[in-house]
Design an enzyme around this catalytic site. Structure first.
Site, PDB file in Angstrom:
ATOM      1  N   LEU A  26       0.823  -1.205   0.000  1.00 39.51           N
ATOM      2  CA  LEU A  26       0.000   0.000   0.000  1.00 39.51           C
ATOM      3  C   LEU A  26       0.855   1.252   0.000  1.00 39.51           C
ATOM      4  CD1 LEU A  26      -2.905  -0.992   2.348  1.00 39.51           C
ATOM      5  CD2 LEU A  26      -3.006  -0.607  -0.100  1.00 39.51           C
TER       6      LEU A  26
ATOM      7  N   ASN B 284       5.171  -2.474   5.178  1.00 33.47           N
ATOM      8  CA  ASN B 284       5.892  -1.240   4.872  1.00 33.47           C
ATOM      9  C   ASN B 284       4.979  -0.189   4.263  1.00 33.47           C
ATOM     10  OD1 ASN B 284       6.241  -3.494   2.939  1.00 33.47           O
ATOM     11  ND2 ASN B 284       6.861  -1.868   1.567  1.00 33.47           N
TER      12      ASN B 284
ATOM     13  N   HIS C  11      12.099 -10.937   1.386  1.00 33.81           N
ATOM     14  CA  HIS C  11      12.450 -10.344   0.086  1.00 33.81           C
ATOM     15  C   HIS C  11      13.938 -10.635  -0.044  1.00 33.81           C
ATOM     16  CE1 HIS C  11      13.184  -7.261  -2.998  1.00 33.81           C
ATOM     17  NE2 HIS C  11      14.199  -6.879  -2.260  1.00 33.81           N
TER      18      HIS C  11
ATOM     19  N   HIS D 211       8.292 -13.092  -4.234  1.00 31.17           N
ATOM     20  CA  HIS D 211       8.623 -12.763  -5.625  1.00 31.17           C
ATOM     21  C   HIS D 211       9.960 -13.302  -6.155  1.00 31.17           C
ATOM     22  CE1 HIS D 211       9.207  -8.441  -3.796  1.00 31.17           C
ATOM     23  NE2 HIS D 211      10.241  -9.169  -3.520  1.00 31.17           N
TER      24      HIS D 211
ATOM     25  N   ASP E 126       2.029  -8.556  -6.299  1.00 30.72           N
ATOM     26  CA  ASP E 126       3.139  -7.687  -5.931  1.00 30.72           C
ATOM     27  C   ASP E 126       2.808  -6.230  -6.284  1.00 30.72           C
ATOM     28  OD1 ASP E 126       5.502  -7.294  -4.691  1.00 30.72           O
ATOM     29  OD2 ASP E 126       6.781  -7.998  -6.314  1.00 30.72           O
TER      30      ASP E 126
END
Lengths: 441, 329
Positions: A70, A96, A181, A243, A316
């Protein structure tokens, strides 16, 4: 009591591996029955009934988008409203954002704020460390009690091995996954303490050399995964790689799964649909993290999807304003939107005969549910009437100008498929005009 | 073995050049013919007496927009435009509107509203001139963008070589220095390979970009090997901040392995020429005495040719734009 009948619709339900043309009857918030050849005349007499002629259409359980950024400016409710138009009925937001999701009260607040029976259910990944600094553990237990479905530092890799070990062992105790990540920040030049002015902007390779942009070597991803796997083995945590974008990462994860480790991963449409050469004109819509990789990496991602190494596909989504994107490549913001194209590009894998429709839908419905331990969406009798309806054959062109979020890396791409309606607990949260024309009067 | 250069009669071109694009953003993508035409036209300008310049761009407005400090390139473009009779306005944006927070595109469209004919842009970010070209009406000349390209530098280097040696095809050109961060190197690599020269790149691995071989060049970490039999030795500037243990341990270590001195130069073709885009770090990239060796160093000629090349470029872009406009009408 109103009931709705979806006549002759192809019900595709990964949870039960059901794929048949049926009549689906919903009443209030539940699916009452899934039958073949209902005599609609008799039903009309009994109740107030709306019948849709769904010949040629398909129905699937609502999509769970397990990775939505967001950021600082995105409006949660607006994002929910856009998401529902694209088949999404649950979404998991990253910590985040502003304010940061790093304590139980803010998570509770977000849950309450997003509560709306007609909009997608919002789930939350809590921050793994306080202030994302990667030094002190955040209140994982309390956030977990408040409904967080996993912990991550969002788009920042957790770098310190000792901190990671502690977070992992703590998360293992409360039976929650750690979502990483995977990107070595020092090697990518993204670390604050970097010794040079060099800051990674795209995948390292021939294209980065041609464009004069700073390359991030693809091994920056697998290096972190390899270290984390050692720590995951030590702590027994469920480790999830977000991802995934490189061949090496897919190989390592495949191998770890074979050894029986509790490891899962997801990827996003850009990584199986595009490669680094897309950046040739410095189009900043392609500036994403991790960066678009080589064609060989793209093929490896597809292979990982096919053989089940990659468990899920997430959007994503990281929408960015035009102002931050109409910039020289180096100065532009990182990220691209995704909720509006997640389903279409996942469906493209089916049209290209890479995976079948059950598998494709699994990756955006029951697989994320399973790995985040949330209720599996299922089009089944006595279950919630939460599903979406689509026509898999309509040819469409993705057009940035018609979209509500930006920038899309898929502008101009011709895709097959169109979502005609999304129902959440029996409520028609989104209905395309053309779907209403199918009501039998 | 000594190779003696035979001077070929070089063509000079007395009419403006037509290009395939109204912008000069990169050498990559240009055709051999376009480059040749530009070189021929620049050769014509270089031979021209400074006082007998053709003022055929009288009334045209050229904006020199520099987002990075520069003296030689800015002056060179300014002189070129003035010699063609155009009006030139210099704008240095390193510390004005950028600091006020104005976006690059806003700055650009403000400038565009003043209706210039050509915008000459230097920018610290790779690809910035392409952004200008996309949103502005005038012709854009890339005067250096980040680590991407510096097309007029490569053209002037080619003209310098051609005027000294007579041809480009088949020449062995060794480019040595910070290739990874150099836009000059990239433009030269593209241009020289298009023109059929044999290009070798010499740098320590920390300053060599990824997959450079795919550009059709040979890469060397050993300068002695890379310089062997070279006809042209092109040196690149090294920024001091890269010399403090990041990309190279120290200046003296760099000079030992990658600086051009008599001993290393003796391995090249005895008639080899030395080039440097400037500004030089004497004693780092090049031994001071070699830089001043009038017989072998073409460094000053490069500066001189810069003006001629930029005249040809500005003229060609205007010509291309109006030629295309006429065609549309």
């Amino acid at each position: 009591m109103t009931q709705i009948i979806f006549k002759s619709i192809r019900v595709i339900n990964p949870a039960t591996s059901y794929d048949e043309i049926s009549d689906v009857i919903i009443k209030k918030n539940k699916i009452v029955s899934i039958l073949k050849n209902v005599n609609s005349d008799t039903l009309v007499k009994k109740d107030k009934t709306i019948i849709y002629d769904c010949n040629g259409l398909s129905m699937a359980p609502g999509i769970i988008d397990m990775r939505v950024n967001l950021g600082k400016t995105e409006n949660l409710e607006l994002t929910q409203k856009i998401a529902v138009q694209h088949g999404i009925t649950s979404m998991v937001v990253l910590p985040n954002q502003t304010p940061r999701l790093d304590n139980p009260s803010i998570i509770d607040h977000l849950h309450r704020q997003s509560e709306n029976d007609h909009l997608p259910l919002v789930k939350v990944f809590g921050a793994a460390t306080k202030d994302f600094e990667g030094l002190e553990m955040a209140e994982l237990g309390l956030m977990s009690e408040m409904g967080a479905v996993g912990f991550t530092n969002g788009n920042i890799s957790i770098k310190n091995s000792l901190v990671m070990r502690r977070i992992m062992s703590y998360a293992a105790m409360i039976n929650q996954p750690i979502i990483q990540h995977a990107e070595d920040a020092d090697l990518s030049g993204l670390s604050e303490a970097s010794t040079t002015s060099i800051k990674g902007e795209m995948n390292e390779g021939e294209t980065s050399t041609r464009l004069g942009l700073i390359g991030i070597p693809s091994c920056a991803e697998v290096m972190i995964i390899e270290r984390d796997l050692r720590l995951a083995e030590l702590t027994g945590v469920h480790y999830h790689v977000a991802h995934v974008s490189t061949r090496e990462a897919v190989d390592v994860i495949r191998h770890a799964k074979k050894r029986g480790m509790k490891i899962t991963c997801d990827t996003a449409p850009p990584y199986f649909s595009l490669n680094e050469t897309a950046l040739k004109g410095y189009d900043t819509a392609f500036k994403i993290s991790p960066p678009l990789r080589s064609e060989d990496d793209r093929l490896a991602i597809i292979e990982g999807i096919r053989d089940g190494t990659i468990d899920a596909i997430a959007s994503d989504h990281r929408a960015r304003s035009k102002d931050t994107k109409i910039q020289p490549f180096s100065a532009a913001s990182v990220g691209a939107c995704g909720i509006e194209t997640l389903f279409l590009l996942t469906l493209e894998l089916v049209h290209k005969n890479i995976i079948n429709i059950i598998k494709a839908l699994s990756m955006i419905t029951i697989n994320p549910a399973k790995l985040l331990k949330i209720e599996k969406p299922s089009v089944q009798e006595n279950k919630d009437a939460t599903f979406f309806i689509f026509n898999e054959h309509i040819t469409n062109k993705i057009n940035q100008k018609e979209m509500e979020t930006s920038p899309t890396p898929f502008d101009g791409r011709v895709v097959k498929g169109k979502i005609l309606g999304t129902f959440i607990k029996g409520h028609a949260s989104f209905i395309d005009q053309t779907f209403n024309e199918r009501i039998i009067k | 073995m000594t190779k003696i250069f035979k001077k070929n009669p070089v063509q000079s071109n007395s009419s403006p050049v037509n290009l395939s694009s109204p912008h000069l953003l990169s050498i990559e993508g240009m055709s051999k013919l376009e480059i040749q035409n530009l070189l021929n036209r620049a050769d014509y300008f270089a031979n021209l007496d400074r006082h007998s310049d053709i003022k055929n761009l009288s009334g045209y407005v050229i904006l020199n927009v520099f987002f990075e400090n520069s003296t030689r390139t800015r002056v060179s473009f300014e002189l070129a435009a003035r010699r063609l009779g155009a009006e030139v306005i210099n704008i240095s944006l390193t510390n004005s509107s950028i600091k006020k927070g104005e976006s690059l595109l806003d700055t650009a469209s403000t400038l565009n509203a003043m209706k210039p004919d050509v915008l000459i842009v230097r920018h610290p970010h790779s690809g910035a001139p392409s952004l200008f070209a996309e949103y502005l009406d005038c012709s854009i000349v890339n005067a250096g963008d980040g680590r991407h390209e510096h097309p007029t530098q490569a053209l002037l280097d080619a003209l310098t070589i051609r005027r000294r040696i007579g041809y480009l095809e088949g020449l062995k050109v060794s480019i040595c220095g910070d290739i990874a961060n150099s836009r000059v190197a990239r433009s030269n690599i593209h241009l020289l390979t298009i023109m059929g020269a044999e290009v070798r790149c010499i740098a320590p691995p920390t300053l060599m970009p990824a997959h450079l071989e795919k550009f059709g060049v040979k890469c060397y970490y050993d300068m002695r090997e890379g310089i062997k039999d070279a006809d042209v030795v092109m040196l690149l500037r090294l920024q001091n901040e890269r010399m403090s243990g990041t990309e190279s341990p120290s200046q003296r270590e760099y000079f030992k392995f990658f600086g051009l001195d008599e001993e290393k130069l003796s391995l090249a073709n005895p008639n080899a020429v030395i080039m440097h885009p400037g500004p030089m770090n004497r004693g780092v990239e090049i031994a001071s005495a070699l830089a001043d060796d009038a017989d072998r160093s073409l460094i000053k000629t490069q500066v001189e040719m810069g003006v001629a090349i930029r005249m040809a470029t500005i003229e060609a872009l205007n010509h291309t734009r109006y030629y295309n406009l006429e065609k549309q009408i």
